[in-house]
Scaffold this motif. Sequence first.
Motif, PDB file in Angstrom:
ATOM      1  N   VAL A  61       0.839  -1.205   0.000  1.00 24.04           N
ATOM      2  CA  VAL A  61       0.000   0.000   0.000  1.00 24.04           C
ATOM      3  C   VAL A  61       0.870   1.250   0.000  1.00 24.04           C
ATOM      4  CG1 VAL A  61      -1.655   1.320   1.376  1.00 24.04           C
ATOM      5  CG2 VAL A  61      -2.004  -1.110   1.021  1.00 24.04           C
ATOM      6  N   SER A  62       1.932   1.254   0.798  1.00 22.74           N
ATOM      7  CA  SER A  62       2.823   2.423   0.854  1.00 22.74           C
ATOM      8  C   SER A  62       3.490   2.680  -0.484  1.00 22.74           C
ATOM      9  CB  SER A  62       3.902   2.218   1.913  1.00 22.74           C
ATOM     10  OG  SER A  62       3.324   2.106   3.169  1.00 22.74           O
ATOM     11  N   LEU A  65       0.872   3.964  -3.023  1.00 20.83           N
ATOM     12  CA  LEU A  65       0.522   5.359  -2.798  1.00 20.83           C
ATOM     13  C   LEU A  65       1.647   6.297  -3.215  1.00 20.83           C
ATOM     14  CD1 LEU A  65      -1.323   5.222   0.614  1.00 20.83           C
ATOM     15  CD2 LEU A  65      -2.304   5.717  -1.622  1.00 20.83           C
ATOM     16  N   SER A  66       2.890   5.931  -2.884  1.00 18.07           N
ATOM     17  CA  SER A  66       3.997   6.804  -3.252  1.00 18.07           C
ATOM     18  C   SER A  66       4.187   6.839  -4.765  1.00 18.07           C
ATOM     19  CB  SER A  66       5.279   6.370  -2.557  1.00 18.07           C
ATOM     20  OG  SER A  66       5.665   5.094  -2.994  1.00 18.07           O
ATOM     21  N   LEU A  67       3.973   5.712  -5.434  1.00 20.98           N
ATOM     22  CA  LEU A  67       4.058   5.693  -6.887  1.00 20.98           C
ATOM     23  C   LEU A  67       2.963   6.564  -7.500  1.00 20.98           C
ATOM     24  CD1 LEU A  67       5.295   4.587  -9.500  1.00 20.98           C
ATOM     25  CD2 LEU A  67       3.705   2.681  -9.316  1.00 20.98           C
ATOM     26  N   VAL A  95       9.853   7.466  -2.510  1.00 19.03           N
ATOM     27  CA  VAL A  95       9.718   6.234  -1.717  1.00 19.03           C
ATOM     28  C   VAL A  95      10.658   6.273  -0.526  1.00 19.03           C
ATOM     29  CG1 VAL A  95      10.149   3.750  -1.769  1.00 19.03           C
ATOM     30  CG2 VAL A  95       8.915   4.826  -3.647  1.00 19.03           C
ATOM     31  N   CYS A  96      11.865   6.729  -0.711  1.00 14.92           N
ATOM     32  CA  CYS A  96      12.841   6.741   0.388  1.00 14.92           C
ATOM     33  C   CYS A  96      12.550   7.825   1.413  1.00 14.92           C
ATOM     34  CB  CYS A  96      14.249   6.935  -0.185  1.00 14.92           C
ATOM     35  SG  CYS A  96      14.781   5.535  -1.164  1.00 14.92           S
ATOM     36  N   SER A  97      11.693   8.758   1.114  1.00 11.19           N
ATOM     37  CA  SER A  97      11.387   9.813   2.075  1.00 11.19           C
ATOM     38  C   SER A  97      10.493   9.314   3.193  1.00 11.19           C
ATOM     39  CB  SER A  97      10.720  10.998   1.374  1.00 11.19           C
ATOM     40  OG  SER A  97       9.446  10.623   0.871  1.00 11.19           O
TER      41      SER A  97
END
Length: 98
Positions: A61-62, A65-67, A95-97
């Motif tokens: 999910v993360s 959402l970031s994509l 993504v890394c944030s």
Amino acid sequence: MMCKNCKHAFCWYCLESLDDDFLLIHYDKGPCRNKLGHSRASVIWHRTQCLSIALSLDLFVSLSLSLSLSLVTGSLSHSRSLSLSRWWGYLLASVCSY
């Protein structure tokens, strides 16, 4: 133990509801300690599977959402002529944030 009629999970020894106890922590302490009927290794394996499924779902999910956010913000704020390498850089940065 699970009721065949209503699918309610409960402890056979004390009749306490186990519907919210998917990790079977009820059997770790109190009067029902070690009365699950399974080995300690099988209980740990069950907990590992439950937690890995939950973490995998959370990660999916993360990342989704970031994509989505990076695609939307990338298409709104940058020109359409972004090279693929710059697009991946923006994606990895978002993504890394987290």
